[in-house]
Design a protein around this motif. Structure first.
Motif, PDB file in Angstrom:
ATOM      1  N   GLU A 127       0.836  -1.200   0.000  1.00 26.23           N
ATOM      2  CA  GLU A 127       0.000   0.000   0.000  1.00 26.23           C
ATOM      3  C   GLU A 127       0.876   1.257   0.000  1.00 26.23           C
ATOM      4  N   GLY A 128       1.918   1.236   0.831  1.00 23.53           N
ATOM      5  CA  GLY A 128       2.842   2.374   0.879  1.00 23.53           C
ATOM      6  C   GLY A 128       3.544   2.576  -0.455  1.00 23.53           C
ATOM      7  N   VAL A 129       3.913   1.483  -1.098  1.00 27.57           N
ATOM      8  CA  VAL A 129       4.564   1.568  -2.413  1.00 27.57           C
ATOM      9  C   VAL A 129       3.602   2.208  -3.421  1.00 27.57           C
ATOM     10  N   LEU A 130       2.382   1.710  -3.448  1.00 26.32           N
ATOM     11  CA  LEU A 130       1.406   2.208  -4.424  1.00 26.32           C
ATOM     12  C   LEU A 130       1.074   3.682  -4.182  1.00 26.32           C
ATOM     13  N   LEU A 131       0.730   4.005  -2.942  1.00 25.46           N
ATOM     14  CA  LEU A 131       0.307   5.382  -2.649  1.00 25.46           C
ATOM     15  C   LEU A 131       1.471   6.354  -2.830  1.00 25.46           C
ATOM     16  N   GLY A 132       2.670   5.891  -2.516  1.00 29.67           N
ATOM     17  CA  GLY A 132       3.842   6.757  -2.609  1.00 29.67           C
ATOM     18  C   GLY A 132       4.299   6.985  -4.038  1.00 29.67           C
ATOM     19  N   ASN A 133       3.852   6.122  -4.942  1.00 27.20           N
ATOM     20  CA  ASN A 133       4.309   6.221  -6.331  1.00 27.20           C
ATOM     21  C   ASN A 133       3.536   7.269  -7.140  1.00 27.20           C
ATOM     22  N   TYR A 134       2.563   7.914  -6.485  1.00 26.61           N
ATOM     23  CA  TYR A 134       1.764   8.937  -7.182  1.00 26.61           C
ATOM     24  C   TYR A 134       2.624  10.138  -7.575  1.00 26.61           C
ATOM     25  N   GLN A 135       2.380  10.647  -8.766  1.00 23.51           N
ATOM     26  CA  GLN A 135       3.052  11.879  -9.210  1.00 23.51           C
ATOM     27  C   GLN A 135       2.072  12.739  -9.999  1.00 23.51           C
ATOM     28  N   PHE A 136       2.254  14.035  -9.925  1.00 19.74           N
ATOM     29  CA  PHE A 136       1.434  14.944 -10.735  1.00 19.74           C
ATOM     30  C   PHE A 136       2.381  15.715 -11.649  1.00 19.74           C
ATOM     31  N   LEU A 137       2.585  15.203 -12.848  1.00 24.56           N
ATOM     32  CA  LEU A 137       3.632  15.729 -13.730  1.00 24.56           C
ATOM     33  C   LEU A 137       3.081  16.387 -14.990  1.00 24.56           C
ATOM     34  N   LYS A 138       1.748  16.401 -15.060  1.00 24.70           N
ATOM     35  CA  LYS A 138       1.076  16.838 -16.281  1.00 24.70           C
ATOM     36  C   LYS A 138       1.630  18.121 -16.884  1.00 24.70           C
ATOM     37  N   TYR A 139       1.996  19.073 -16.058  1.00 26.61           N
ATOM     38  CA  TYR A 139       2.391  20.377 -16.577  1.00 26.61           C
ATOM     39  C   TYR A 139       3.904  20.573 -16.632  1.00 26.61           C
ATOM     40  N   ARG A 140       4.647  19.466 -16.594  1.00 26.71           N
ATOM     41  CA  ARG A 140       6.112  19.606 -16.571  1.00 26.71           C
ATOM     42  C   ARG A 140       6.742  19.079 -17.851  1.00 26.71           C
ATOM     43  N   LYS A 141       7.706  19.840 -18.330  1.00 22.22           N
ATOM     44  CA  LYS A 141       8.404  19.442 -19.546  1.00 22.22           C
ATOM     45  C   LYS A 141       9.235  18.181 -19.303  1.00 22.22           C
ATOM     46  N   ASP A 142       9.737  18.046 -18.072  1.00 22.83           N
ATOM     47  CA  ASP A 142      10.608  16.908 -17.772  1.00 22.83           C
ATOM     48  C   ASP A 142       9.823  15.695 -17.238  1.00 22.83           C
ATOM     49  N   ALA A 143       8.534  15.651 -17.580  1.00 22.96           N
ATOM     50  CA  ALA A 143       7.661  14.599 -17.029  1.00 22.96           C
ATOM     51  C   ALA A 143       8.208  13.199 -17.307  1.00 22.96           C
ATOM     52  N   GLU A 144       8.644  12.980 -18.533  1.00 18.41           N
ATOM     53  CA  GLU A 144       9.069  11.639 -18.917  1.00 18.41           C
ATOM     54  C   GLU A 144      10.259  11.156 -18.086  1.00 18.41           C
ATOM     55  N   GLU A 145      11.172  12.085 -17.919  1.00 15.83           N
ATOM     56  CA  GLU A 145      12.386  11.771 -17.187  1.00 15.83           C
ATOM     57  C   GLU A 145      12.097  11.604 -15.680  1.00 15.83           C
TER      58      GLU A 145
END
Ligand code: BES
Ligand code: MN
Ligand code: ZN
Length: 481
Positions: free
Chosen positions: A115-133
Motif C-alpha cells: 500500500e505504501g509503495v502504491l500510494l507513494g508512487n503517485y506523481q502529478f507531472l502533467k504540466y512539466r516538460k521533464d515529465a518523462e524523465e
C-alpha cells in the motif's frame, strides 16, 4: 503511474525482491546464499532493526523481519512508510518490477508495505516538460503470499486508483477545473465504476432554491453545479443509504472578504471534500461493496466579481432558513448547508460530510488529522474513529456543546454565517448542524487535505484524505449482514 498489483501463489524468478521472513535462516538457498544469510543475521541482530538491504549486481533484495506480536495500527503505518521509502532506490536504479514475498506469517504487513509503495508512487507531472524523465519507473508489484486473498489485492488496487484520481482532481488548478469541469470528472468516474450520476445545472439549482450555493456563486463568471452520485448494489446491507457530502469550492478567494494572498495560494484545494466523497464512492462501487451509498457535491468558485454577495446580505437557504452573511469567506458552510438539506430526501442511515472548512481546524491539530463533530451518530463515530486509526486518517472529535450554537445568533436573520474568534471549527459545525435532522458526522479536513511538501506516502499537494477512511468504513459496514 499506478503500478499494477498482482497476487502470485508461488514466487517465480523475481529479480527485485522484498522478502518478509520470521526466520531468515530458514530461507532456501535458492533465495538467499549462505553468505547473504549470515550478513542478514548480523544486521538484523542490531537493536530494533527490522530490515536489511542486500544489494546484488544491479538488483535489490530487502529482507524484512518484523518484530513479533499483534498487528496494530501503528505497525501497519510503519510498514506503509517502509514501503514508500524504497521508491527512491527503485527510481535510482530504474527498477520497474518488484515482488513482495511473504515467507513468514506477515501477510497484513506485506500488504501494508505494498500500500505504501502504491500510494507513494503517485506523481502529478502533467504540466512539466521533464515529465518523462521524472516519471517513476515502477509498473508492476507482485505479491507472493499463500494467505492473502485475491479480493484484498483487488481492493487495494482499486483503492489506490481512487486515491490517485482524487489527488489529481485536487491538484488540478482552477484554470483546468471549474465547477462544470469537476462535475464532468465525477460523471466520468461514475461511468467507469457503474455509478448513476446526475449533474444539476444552474437552472435546476435555482429551481431547487439552493440559496447558499447560488449566493456564493454570484461573484463567479462560471455557473455552479450540484452533482448527485448513487451506487445501489443488488442486496445492500443498509436499508437506508449512507450519504456522503463533499465541499466543492473549486477556488476560494474569500470573495469580497478577500483572503490575503499567502492564504489564497493553495485554495485550489477547497474542493478536496467533494473529490474525497467521489473517490470513496468510486472505490466502493468498483469493489462492489454491498452498501448503498449516495454522494452529493455542491460546486462553485468563490470570487469577488461585480455581482458578488456582500457582508450584510441576508440569504434564503434551500430549507428557508435565512442567513446573515457577515463574512463571504465562510462560504463552504453555505453550499454544504443546501446539500445537507437535499440529503433529507434520502432518509439516510447516516450522513458524513467532508470539507476543507476552517483554518481553525488546521490551526488546532495541524496536518495530522481531521476535526470531527457529530449529532445522533455516537456509535458510527466510534467506528469511524477506530477506522481512522487503522488507515491512519485520524479523527480528533471536538466538543459540540449547545453554547457554541448560540454564537451563531443573528439580530436580523435566523443565523449568521460566522461565530466568534474562538472555536471556529466547532461553530462551523454548529452552522451545518442546523440543516440536519438525521445521524450526522462532520469531518473538517482543512489540515490534512493538502500538503506543501510530501510526507511519506502522502504526496505534496492533494492527499486524498478521507478516501481510504470512507472506503474502509463502508467495507466494515458491508461485512456485518
Ligand atoms: N476554505 C477555507 C478554509 C481553509 C483554510 C481550508 C485553510 C484549507 C486550509 C474556508 O472557506 C474559510 O475561508 N474559512 C474561514 C472561515 C472564517 C471566515 C469564519 C477561515 O477559516 O478563516
Ligand atoms: Mn473561505
Ligand atoms: Zn473555503
Amino acid at each position: 503511474m499506478l503500478p499494477a498489483l498482482k497476487l502470485l501463489k508461488k514466487s517465480g524468478k523475481s529479480e527485485n525482491t522484498i522478502l518478509f521472513a520470521s526466520k531468515p535462516e530458514a530461507i532456501p538457498q535458492s533465495q538467499l546464499t549462505p553468505e547473504e544469510a549470515s550478513y542478514a543475521k548480523k544486521q538484523l541482530a542490531a537493536k530494533g532493526k527490522e530490515t536489511v538491504l542486500i544489494p546484488r549486481l544491479g538488483k535489490i533484495l530487502l529482507l524484512c523481519k518484523p518484530e513479533k506480536g499483534k498487528v496494530t495500527a501503528v505497525k501497519l503505518e510503519k510498514w506503509r512508510k517502509k514501503g514508500e521509502s524504497i521508491l527512491a532506490l527503485l527510481n535510482e536504479h530504474k527498477i520497474g518490477e518488484i515482488s513482495i514475498i511473504d515467507e513468514g506469517d506477515h501477510a497484513e504487513l506485506a500488504l501494508a508495505f505494498a500500500e505504501g509503495v502504491l500510494l507513494g508512487n503517485y506523481q502529478f507531472l502533467k504540466y512539466r516538460k521533464d515529465a518523462e524523465e521524472k516519471e517513476s519507473p515502477l509498473t508492476l508489484v507482485n505479491i507472493v503470499s499463500k494467505k492473502l486473498k485475491k479480493e484484498s489485492i483487488d481492493q487495494l488496487s482499486i483503492l489506490a486508483e481512487a486515491v490517485y484520481r482524487c489527488r489529481t482532481l485536487v491538484n488540478e488548478p482552477l484554470s483546468a477545473l471549474n465547477a462544470e469541469g469537476l462535475s464532468a470528472e465525477f460523471e466520468a468516474m461514475g461511468q467507469v465504476a457503474g455509478i448513476k450520476v446526475e449533474v444539476f445545472n444552474k437552472q435546476r439549482i435555482e429551481a431547487l432554491r439552493m440559496g447558499g450555493l447560488l449566493a456564493v456563486n454570484r461573484g463567479s463568471i462560471d455557473p455552479p453545479t450540484f452533482t448527485v452520485m448513487e451506487y445501489k448494489p443488488e442486496k445492500p446491507v443498509n436499508k437506508k443509504p449512507l450519504v456522503l457530502v463533499g465541499k466543492g469550492v473549486v477556488y476560494d478567494t474569500g470573495g469580497l472578504s478577500l483572503k490575503p494572498s499567502s492564504s489564497m495560494d493553495t485554495m485550489k484545494c477547497d474542493m478536496a471534500g467533494s473529490a474525497a466523497a467521489a473517490g470513496a464512492i468510486y472505490a466502493i462501487a468498483k469493489a462492489g461493496l454491498p452498501v448503498h451509498v449516495v454522494a452529493l457535491m455542491p460546486a462553485t468558485d468563490n470570487r469577488p466579481d461585480g455581482n458578488a454577495y456582500v457582508p450584510g446580505d441576508v440569504i434564503h437557504m434551500m430549507d428557508e432558513t435565512t442567513v446573515e452573511v457577515l463574512n463571504t469567506d465562510a462560504e463552504g458552510r453555505l453550499i454544504l448547508a443546501d446539500a445537507l438539506t437535499y440529503a433529507k430526501r434520502y432518509d439516510p442511515m447516516l450522513v458524513i460530510d467532508l470539507a476543507t472548512l476552517t483554518g481553525a481546524a488546521h490551526a488546532a491539530i495541524g496536518k495530522y488529522g481531521m476535526v470531527a463533530v457529530q449529532s445522533g451518530a455516537r456509535k458510527h463515530m466510534e467506528k469511524l474513529k477506530e477506522t481512522g486509526l487503522q488507515v491512519h486518517e485520524r479523527i480528533a472529535e471536538f466538543p459540540f456543546w449547545d453554547e457554541y450554537g448560540e454564537l451563531l445568533k443573528s439580530e436580523v436573520a435566523d443565523l449568521k454565517n460566522i461565530g466568534g474568534p474562538y472555536a471556529g471549527a466547532i461553530t462551523a459545525g454548529k452552522f451545518l448542524h442546523h440543516f440536519t435532522d438525521y445521524p450526522w458526522i462532520h469531518l473538517d479536513i482543512a489540515g490534512p487535505a493538502f500538503l506543501d511538501k510530501k510526507d511519506g506516502y502522502r504526496s505534496s499537494g492533494g492527499t486524498a484524505v478521507g478516501v481510504r477512511l470512507l472506503f474502509e468504513f463502508a467495507r466494515n459496514l458491508g461485512k456485518k449482514s
